[in-house]
Design a protein around this motif. Structure first.
Motif, mmCIF file in Angstrom:
data_model
loop_
_atom_site.group_PDB
_atom_site.id
_atom_site.type_symbol
_atom_site.label_atom_id
_atom_site.label_comp_id
_atom_site.label_asym_id
_atom_site.label_seq_id
_atom_site.Cartn_x
_atom_site.Cartn_y
_atom_site.Cartn_z
ATOM 1 N N SER A 120 0.812 -1.218 0.000
ATOM 2 C CA SER A 120 0.000 0.000 0.000
ATOM 3 C C SER A 120 0.848 1.272 0.000
ATOM 4 O O SER A 120 0.353 2.335 -0.360
ATOM 5 N N ASP A 121 2.130 1.152 0.364
ATOM 6 C CA ASP A 121 2.999 2.333 0.394
ATOM 7 C C ASP A 121 3.848 2.475 -0.871
ATOM 8 O O ASP A 121 4.758 3.305 -0.924
ATOM 9 N N VAL A 122 3.537 1.695 -1.916
ATOM 10 C CA VAL A 122 4.254 1.770 -3.188
ATOM 11 C C VAL A 122 3.237 2.006 -4.302
ATOM 12 O O VAL A 122 2.255 1.279 -4.416
ATOM 13 N N LEU B 174 13.881 3.059 -8.897
ATOM 14 C CA LEU B 174 13.151 4.107 -8.188
ATOM 15 C C LEU B 174 11.807 3.535 -7.758
ATOM 16 O O LEU B 174 11.040 3.061 -8.607
ATOM 17 N N VAL B 175 11.548 3.553 -6.458
ATOM 18 C CA VAL B 175 10.298 3.030 -5.909
ATOM 19 C C VAL B 175 9.476 4.220 -5.431
ATOM 20 O O VAL B 175 9.823 4.879 -4.447
ATOM 21 N N ALA B 176 8.402 4.519 -6.165
ATOM 22 C CA ALA B 176 7.556 5.662 -5.854
ATOM 23 C C ALA B 176 6.538 5.305 -4.787
ATOM 24 O O ALA B 176 6.029 4.186 -4.752
ATOM 25 N N GLY B 177 6.266 6.275 -3.928
ATOM 26 C CA GLY B 177 5.279 6.085 -2.866
ATOM 27 C C GLY B 177 5.817 6.575 -1.547
ATOM 28 O O GLY B 177 6.812 7.294 -1.490
ATOM 29 N N THR B 178 5.166 6.158 -0.503
ATOM 30 C CA THR B 178 5.562 6.606 0.835
ATOM 31 C C THR B 178 6.448 5.602 1.555
ATOM 32 O O THR B 178 6.769 5.798 2.729
ATOM 33 N N ILE B 179 6.867 4.552 0.862
ATOM 34 C CA ILE B 179 7.745 3.553 1.474
ATOM 35 C C ILE B 179 9.003 4.249 1.986
ATOM 36 O O ILE B 179 9.523 5.166 1.348
ATOM 37 N N GLN B 180 9.465 3.828 3.143
ATOM 38 C CA GLN B 180 10.666 4.395 3.743
ATOM 39 C C GLN B 180 11.888 3.553 3.376
ATOM 40 O O GLN B 180 11.766 2.354 3.110
ATOM 41 N N PRO B 181 13.075 4.151 3.364
ATOM 42 C CA PRO B 181 14.277 3.415 2.991
ATOM 43 C C PRO B 181 14.478 2.123 3.790
ATOM 44 O O PRO B 181 14.862 1.090 3.219
ATOM 45 N N GLU B 182 14.196 2.154 5.084
ATOM 46 C CA GLU B 182 14.386 0.965 5.916
ATOM 47 C C GLU B 182 13.456 -0.165 5.471
ATOM 48 O O GLU B 182 13.844 -1.334 5.435
ATOM 49 N N ALA B 183 12.222 0.195 5.135
ATOM 50 C CA ALA B 183 11.251 -0.814 4.692
ATOM 51 C C ALA B 183 11.645 -1.387 3.337
ATOM 52 O O ALA B 183 11.508 -2.599 3.100
ATOM 53 N N LEU B 184 12.143 -0.539 2.445
ATOM 54 C CA LEU B 184 12.584 -1.035 1.143
ATOM 55 C C LEU B 184 13.804 -1.934 1.298
ATOM 56 O O LEU B 184 13.896 -2.990 0.670
ATOM 57 N N THR B 185 14.740 -1.532 2.140
ATOM 58 C CA THR B 185 15.933 -2.351 2.392
ATOM 59 C C THR B 185 15.524 -3.745 2.840
ATOM 60 O O THR B 185 16.060 -4.748 2.350
ATOM 61 N N GLU B 186 14.584 -3.822 3.741
ATOM 62 C CA GLU B 186 14.120 -5.115 4.240
ATOM 63 C C GLU B 186 13.402 -5.908 3.150
ATOM 64 O O GLU B 186 13.626 -7.112 2.994
ATOM 65 N N ALA B 187 12.563 -5.223 2.370
ATOM 66 C CA ALA B 187 11.762 -5.907 1.351
ATOM 67 C C ALA B 187 12.611 -6.491 0.223
ATOM 68 O O ALA B 187 12.226 -7.492 -0.379
ATOM 69 N N ILE B 188 13.751 -5.873 -0.061
ATOM 70 C CA ILE B 188 14.569 -6.344 -1.185
ATOM 71 C C ILE B 188 15.925 -6.898 -0.729
ATOM 72 O O ILE B 188 16.854 -7.012 -1.525
ATOM 73 N N ALA B 189 16.028 -7.277 0.514
ATOM 74 C CA ALA B 189 17.298 -7.760 1.071
ATOM 75 C C ALA B 189 17.910 -8.890 0.248
ATOM 76 O O ALA B 189 19.133 -8.953 0.075
#
Length: 135
Positions: free
Chosen positions: A61-63, A87-102
């Protein structure tokens, strides 16, 4: 690799002003070239993992969208365009993206500079985004 899709993608990107940007679903459509993204990773996790992980972000929901920023349009006749940045558009935060694409082992994940986002000419305009980069 689907040569027709590769040629069409290169042609469409060539028509864009730099920096060239493509929605990630188009970047991966017909692409099996491990040199196109994450080529510094040994062993390379594979294009299917990159595709599934990055396109899977669209379920969040944040992407709102995911794009490949093209670093090299035509690395060779038998090569897909190359990206080192997503580039990931939305309200996702860097920490959440780091975790999601680890599993993709990005070298760097950070909030995108709003001024730089505007230079990409994405329509509709992207206001907030996070970038992931592979060296």
């Amino acid at each position: 690799m689907d040569q027709e899709k590769c040629i069409a993608l290169k042609r469409d990107l060539e028509a864009q002003a730099e920096p060239q940007v493509v929605p990630l679903d188009r970047f991966f459509d017909g692409n099996d070239d491990e040199g196109s993204i994450g080529c510094n990773l040994v062993p390379h996790p594979g294009i299917p993992l990159f595709r599934d992980t990055l396109l899977g972000l669209l379920q969040r929901s944040d992407v709102t969208a995911v794009y490949a920023l093209i670093s090299e349009l035509d690395p060779g006749d038998d090569s897909w365009p190359f990206t080192d940045t997503v580039l990931v558009a939305g309200t996702i935060q860097p920490e959440a993206l780091t975790e999601a694409i680890a599993a993709l082992q990005p070298d760097y994940v950070t909030a995108a500079d709003p001024d730089e986002i505007g230079e990409f000419g994405i329509q509709p305009p992207v206001v907030q985004a996070v970038t992931a980069w592979w060296d």
